[in-house]
Write a protein that holds these residues in place. Structure first.
Motif, mmCIF file in Angstrom:
data_model
loop_
_atom_site.group_PDB
_atom_site.id
_atom_site.type_symbol
_atom_site.label_atom_id
_atom_site.label_comp_id
_atom_site.label_asym_id
_atom_site.label_seq_id
_atom_site.Cartn_x
_atom_site.Cartn_y
_atom_site.Cartn_z
ATOM 1 N N LEU A 159 -8.215 -35.953 -4.395
ATOM 2 C CA LEU A 159 -9.210 -34.906 -4.782
ATOM 3 C C LEU A 159 -8.709 -33.530 -4.358
ATOM 4 O O LEU A 159 -8.433 -33.321 -3.101
ATOM 5 N N ALA A 160 -8.461 -32.922 -5.291
ATOM 6 C CA ALA A 160 -7.627 -31.696 -4.705
ATOM 7 C C ALA A 160 -8.867 -30.684 -4.485
ATOM 8 O O ALA A 160 -9.833 -30.377 -5.079
ATOM 9 N N ILE A 161 -8.464 -30.121 -3.218
ATOM 10 C CA ILE A 161 -9.664 -29.175 -2.556
ATOM 11 C C ILE A 161 -8.725 -27.933 -2.168
ATOM 12 O O ILE A 161 -9.136 -26.639 -2.324
ATOM 13 N N LEU A 162 -7.705 -27.905 -1.582
ATOM 14 C CA LEU A 162 -6.559 -26.805 -1.001
ATOM 15 C C LEU A 162 -5.182 -27.005 -1.933
ATOM 16 O O LEU A 162 -4.719 -28.228 -1.859
ATOM 17 N N ASP A 163 -5.074 -25.918 -2.345
ATOM 18 C CA ASP A 163 -3.631 -25.783 -3.069
ATOM 19 C C ASP A 163 -3.884 -26.860 -4.278
ATOM 20 O O ASP A 163 -3.396 -27.945 -4.229
ATOM 21 N N LEU A 164 -4.398 -26.260 -5.490
ATOM 22 C CA LEU A 164 -4.734 -27.230 -6.647
ATOM 23 C C LEU A 164 -3.615 -27.496 -7.355
ATOM 24 O O LEU A 164 -3.694 -28.450 -8.407
ATOM 25 N N THR A 165 -2.309 -26.909 -6.963
ATOM 26 C CA THR A 165 -1.209 -27.338 -7.857
ATOM 27 C C THR A 165 -0.653 -28.812 -7.373
ATOM 28 O O THR A 165 -1.184 -29.394 -6.571
ATOM 29 N N SER A 166 0.482 -29.177 -8.029
ATOM 30 C CA SER A 166 1.058 -30.246 -7.973
ATOM 31 C C SER A 166 1.741 -30.323 -6.704
ATOM 32 O O SER A 166 2.316 -31.463 -6.239
ATOM 33 N N ASP A 167 1.946 -29.220 -6.092
ATOM 34 C CA ASP A 167 2.517 -29.344 -4.763
ATOM 35 C C ASP A 167 1.842 -30.292 -3.678
ATOM 36 O O ASP A 167 2.309 -30.502 -2.565
ATOM 37 N N GLY A 168 0.476 -30.496 -4.018
ATOM 38 C CA GLY A 168 -0.231 -31.351 -3.115
ATOM 39 C C GLY A 168 -0.145 -32.791 -3.316
ATOM 40 O O GLY A 168 -0.983 -33.441 -2.691
ATOM 41 N N ARG A 169 0.670 -33.147 -4.213
ATOM 42 C CA ARG A 169 0.835 -34.616 -4.742
ATOM 43 C C ARG A 169 1.361 -35.526 -3.561
ATOM 44 O O ARG A 169 2.118 -35.026 -2.604
ATOM 45 N N GLN A 170 0.590 -36.701 -3.180
ATOM 46 C CA GLN A 170 1.006 -37.426 -2.463
ATOM 47 C C GLN A 170 1.264 -39.045 -2.763
ATOM 48 O O GLN A 170 0.814 -39.265 -3.988
ATOM 49 N N PRO A 171 2.113 -39.797 -2.277
ATOM 50 C CA PRO A 171 2.719 -39.790 -1.041
ATOM 51 C C PRO A 171 3.655 -38.245 -0.979
ATOM 52 O O PRO A 171 4.482 -38.283 -1.946
ATOM 53 N N MET A 172 3.616 -37.783 0.205
ATOM 54 C CA MET A 172 4.509 -36.514 0.348
ATOM 55 C C MET A 172 5.403 -36.751 1.188
ATOM 56 O O MET A 172 5.525 -37.394 2.330
ATOM 57 N N ALA A 173 6.739 -36.374 0.658
ATOM 58 C CA ALA A 173 7.796 -36.395 1.606
ATOM 59 C C ALA A 173 8.245 -35.364 2.310
ATOM 60 O O ALA A 173 8.006 -34.124 2.025
ATOM 61 N N TYR A 174 8.839 -35.479 3.401
ATOM 62 C CA TYR A 174 9.050 -34.318 4.423
ATOM 63 C C TYR A 174 10.767 -34.394 4.666
ATOM 64 O O TYR A 174 11.108 -35.435 5.490
ATOM 65 N N GLY A 175 11.696 -33.624 4.241
ATOM 66 C CA GLY A 175 13.006 -33.762 4.280
ATOM 67 C C GLY A 175 13.267 -35.495 3.789
ATOM 68 O O GLY A 175 12.641 -35.917 2.736
ATOM 69 N N ASP A 176 14.251 -35.929 4.436
ATOM 70 C CA ASP A 176 14.649 -37.196 4.080
ATOM 71 C C ASP A 176 14.050 -38.449 4.862
ATOM 72 O O ASP A 176 14.600 -39.331 4.911
ATOM 73 N N ARG A 177 13.048 -37.939 5.784
ATOM 74 C CA ARG A 177 12.705 -38.723 6.935
ATOM 75 C C ARG A 177 11.445 -39.460 6.764
ATOM 76 O O ARG A 177 11.165 -40.365 7.125
ATOM 77 N N TYR A 178 10.344 -38.713 6.647
ATOM 78 C CA TYR A 178 8.973 -39.111 6.693
ATOM 79 C C TYR A 178 8.147 -39.116 5.300
ATOM 80 O O TYR A 178 8.637 -38.345 4.332
ATOM 81 N N GLN A 179 7.304 -39.934 4.963
ATOM 82 C CA GLN A 179 6.541 -40.095 3.857
ATOM 83 C C GLN A 179 5.069 -39.986 4.311
ATOM 84 O O GLN A 179 4.547 -40.880 5.539
ATOM 85 N N LEU A 180 4.160 -39.244 3.878
ATOM 86 C CA LEU A 180 2.668 -39.308 4.306
ATOM 87 C C LEU A 180 1.675 -39.794 3.195
ATOM 88 O O LEU A 180 1.671 -39.187 2.105
ATOM 89 N N VAL A 181 0.726 -40.380 3.685
ATOM 90 C CA VAL A 181 -0.705 -40.445 2.798
ATOM 91 C C VAL A 181 -1.661 -40.053 3.694
ATOM 92 O O VAL A 181 -1.764 -40.302 4.971
ATOM 93 N N PHE A 182 -2.687 -39.188 3.146
ATOM 94 C CA PHE A 182 -3.459 -38.359 4.129
ATOM 95 C C PHE A 182 -4.674 -38.275 3.333
ATOM 96 O O PHE A 182 -4.682 -37.809 2.199
ATOM 97 N N ASN A 183 -6.085 -38.571 4.239
ATOM 98 C CA ASN A 183 -7.158 -38.394 3.535
ATOM 99 C C ASN A 183 -8.127 -37.447 4.795
ATOM 100 O O ASN A 183 -8.139 -37.897 5.638
ATOM 101 N N GLY A 184 -8.314 -36.459 3.909
ATOM 102 C CA GLY A 184 -9.086 -35.578 4.991
ATOM 103 C C GLY A 184 -8.812 -33.978 4.527
ATOM 104 O O GLY A 184 -8.224 -33.622 3.775
ATOM 105 N N GLU A 185 -9.247 -33.297 5.833
ATOM 106 C CA GLU A 185 -8.802 -31.847 5.818
ATOM 107 C C GLU A 185 -8.401 -31.473 7.357
ATOM 108 O O GLU A 185 -9.215 -31.853 8.138
#
Length: 628
Positions: free
Chosen positions: A49-75
């Motif tokens: 549910l897009a609330i901040l940065d409504l672009t596709s940059d907010g798509r998840q699961p979100m990778a960070y470098g080649d190490r982390y993957q994130l799924v996040f619910n909240g603000e």
């Protein structure tokens, strides 16, 4: 604001098809986008549910470098401040999302980043290098996190229904917990749920799953009792409250989508609306501030005069109202139970459901609400007992007399008998040791009228006693902490499900981390003073709020005319309740229950036993839950 999910298989690849199933059933939590990431034994999924940065940059699961993957619910409300801090450490950001800031914070501070976050969240970060999944829930469990494990897999999700397809059997009831719910309405008071084998990560806790060992551990990362108390004068506390509140509202107004407000007419929601209005006008922008309120034609339950007072004091406020009815409740009961995952304790939840339905129809994706103020600021009747007992035990006789006089002056009605009964119970709690209070409570439970038709196991009775005694009137800080850990978590459960059912993010600024820590540290004597609940709030916001709101002491809470609804539909409900009792056998003796029900000529306000039975039976049927 979203829905998350994860699966870890033991010894073989995780199924993206199963993940699709887990995400499809909560599509309403994130209708704007979705994604799945899978690697070997682990699979993570997300609905956005897009609330901040409504672009596709907010798509998840979100990778960070080649190490982390994130799924996040909240603000993360202080993401902007954290971003600036991390930029000075050399971090570079490629989006305007709080999700990317969360990942960078975890990379830099590790698990200690939780203490720096001000927000509401349930997230899971997978470290591919260490093969460790780290999961965290915000301080008070505003955002949900459930998990399940059997011999073959571990799974987690934002809602319980996501986990049911990954089980290898039909769902079974956690029967002692169900008995506790039917007896007292307690829900979300521990890590257990009403589903056997399904647990929740409690607020202020985190979970680490090691994929090498296929084992996990849960630990507590936040405890309000660790906040150091501060000595301050009444005026210092009032000034501090005003500053803390202003800052919390400013953070909670951060959004790239329209923000609305739940307005009940009480002190808490009125304060949020008025302060937000002040800040929005201060920005010198055109103000069109939408509020949604639940109202009733029965004046005994209607708050419209107070709602209108607030609206009239705030230029630019556009007020919308809903009028919940019993017929509408019965027609959408199945839908409500589906979204709640578990039975709910009163029809007030339906009124809240209708508020968020209206918000959705108005195009509002964020709503601010007043949850959390009563628990922190001594807003409930039980806090009077706490104050009287505390003053009695410490020998503050002069102030005890003043507070008793003020209580009777401000709170007494024509029903003086109930007031003296209240005082008698208070004296009992002041004098009786805990072991004797436990005996009194057990004796009451064993001889209460509902015990003629409700069977409680020893385990359920022990849980009831233990939960009740957490509210023993001994120490104000412990008492407030218990309220926040038990009753408030249940209300947050309802708020999350009702809002997300309509793809709306509910924000609760009274649980802002900085605000909460500042208020929790304040002396109890500024919270309940001169017979006035929330004294420090009334004093600190005196110049902001209409006098009719700050001097109001008769707020009934967020209620519905449930007692009148049941009486008006008494005969119509009889066959429904008969079927409900049959569904809940052997916990409920149907024959005795119907005798008890038919004999009731009056339903006391706040007596939710009839509703709990009806709702629990619908839950059993909805999810095909097996009873012992």
């Amino acid at each position: 604001m979203c829905g998350i999910a994860g699966i870890i298989e033991k010894g073989h690849a995780a199924s993206s098809d199963m993940m699709e199933t887990m995400l499809d059933c909560i599509r309403y939590r994130g209708p704007d986008d979705g994604g799945i990431w899978q690697e070997g034994e682990i699979c993570l999924g997300h609905r956005r549910l897009a609330i901040l940065d409504l672009t596709s940059d907010g798509r998840q699961p979100m990778a960070y470098g080649d190490r982390y993957q994130l799924v996040f619910n909240g603000e993360i409300y202080n993401y902007s401040e954290l971003r600036s801090m991390l930029c000075k450490k050399g971090y570079v950001f490629h989006s305007q999302t709080d999700s990317e800031v969360l990942l960078a914070a975890y990379d830099y501070w590790g698990e200690a980043c939780q203490h720096r976050l001000n927000g509401m969240w349930a997230f899971a970060i997978y470290d591919r290098r260490k093969r460790v999944l780290f999961c965290s829930r915000d301080r008070f469990g505003i955002k949900p996190f459930y998990y399940f494990q059997n011999a073959n897999r571990f799974a987690f999700g934002s809602e319980i229904k996501q986990l049911l397809p990954v089980m290898d059997h039909k769902p079974r009831a956690n029967q002692p917990a169900l008995e506790v719910f039917l007896a007292a309405g307690y829900l979300d008071y521990s890590d257990q749920t009403l589903f056997d084998e399904v647990f929740q990560l409690r607020g202020g806790h985190c979970l680490r799953y090691d994929l090498h060992k296929h084992s996990f551990s849960v630990s507590r990362w936040f405890d309000p009792m660790e906040i150091a108390p501060k000595a301050m004068s009444d005026q210092e506390a009032a000034n501090s409250f005003r500053t803390l509140f202003e800052n919390a509202i400013a953070r909670h107004l951060r959004s790239d989508v329209p923000v609305g407000f739940c307005l009940s007419g009480g002190l808490d929601s009125s304060a949020i609306v008025c302060e937000a209005n002040r800040q929005l006008r201060e920005r010198q922008q055109p103000v069109q501030q939408y509020t949604v309120s639940s109202c009733f034609e029965d004046s005994r339950y209607d708050e419209r005069p107070f709602i209108q007072t607030v609206v009239d004091s705030c230029p630019g406020v556009v007020s919308s109202k809903v009028f919940p009815r019993m017929d509408d409740l019965l027609s959408c009961l199945r839908d409500l139970v589906w979204h709640m995952d578990e039975p709910f304790s009163s029809t007030s939840i339906f009124a809240q459901h209708e508020v968020f339905r209206k918000a959705h129809s108005l195009g509002l994706k964020v709503m601010l609400d007043g949850q959390g103020a009563d628990e922190q600021l001594a807003g409930y009747t039980d806090f009077y007992k706490l104050l009287f007992v505390w003053l009695f035990r410490h020998g503050h006789w002069a102030r005890l007399r003043r507070e008793l006089n003020a209580y009777f002056r401000l709170r007494s009605t024509n029903e003086m008998q109930s007031q003296w009964r209240f005082l008698a119970v208070t004296i009992q709690e002041a004098l009786l040791p805990l072991w004797m209070q436990k005996r009194v409570f057990r004796c009451y439970q064993k001889n209460s009228p509902q015990r003629r038709w409700l069977h409680l196991s020893d385990k359920a009775m022990d849980t009831l006693c233990a939960t009740k005694l957490r509210f023993a009137k001994r120490d104000p800080r412990t008492f407030i902490s218990a309220f926040m850990d038990i009753g408030m978590t249940e209300l947050l459960h309802y708020e999350d499900r009702n809002s997300m059912a309509f793809s709306v993010e509910a924000r609760v600024p009274f649980l802002d981390a900085d605000f909460m820590e500042g208020v929790f540290a304040m002396p109890f004597t500024v919270k309940l003073k001169d017979g006035k609940t929330k004294w420090v709030m009334r004093s600190g916001l005196e110049q902001l709020l209409p006098a009719a709101i700050t001097t109001r002491y008769d707020k009934m809470g967020f209620v519905t005319p449930e007692d009148q609804w049941i009486l008006a539909h008494k005969q119509e409900l009889e066959p429904v309740l008969e079927q409900a009792a049959y569904t809940l056998a052997p916990i409920v003796d149907g024959k005795r229950f119907l005798q008890w029900y038919k004999g009731k000529q009056k339903i006391q306000r706040g007596d939710f036993r009839i509703w709990r039975l009806l709702c629990a039976a619908e839950w059993v049927r909805m999810f095909q839950v097996q009873l012992a």
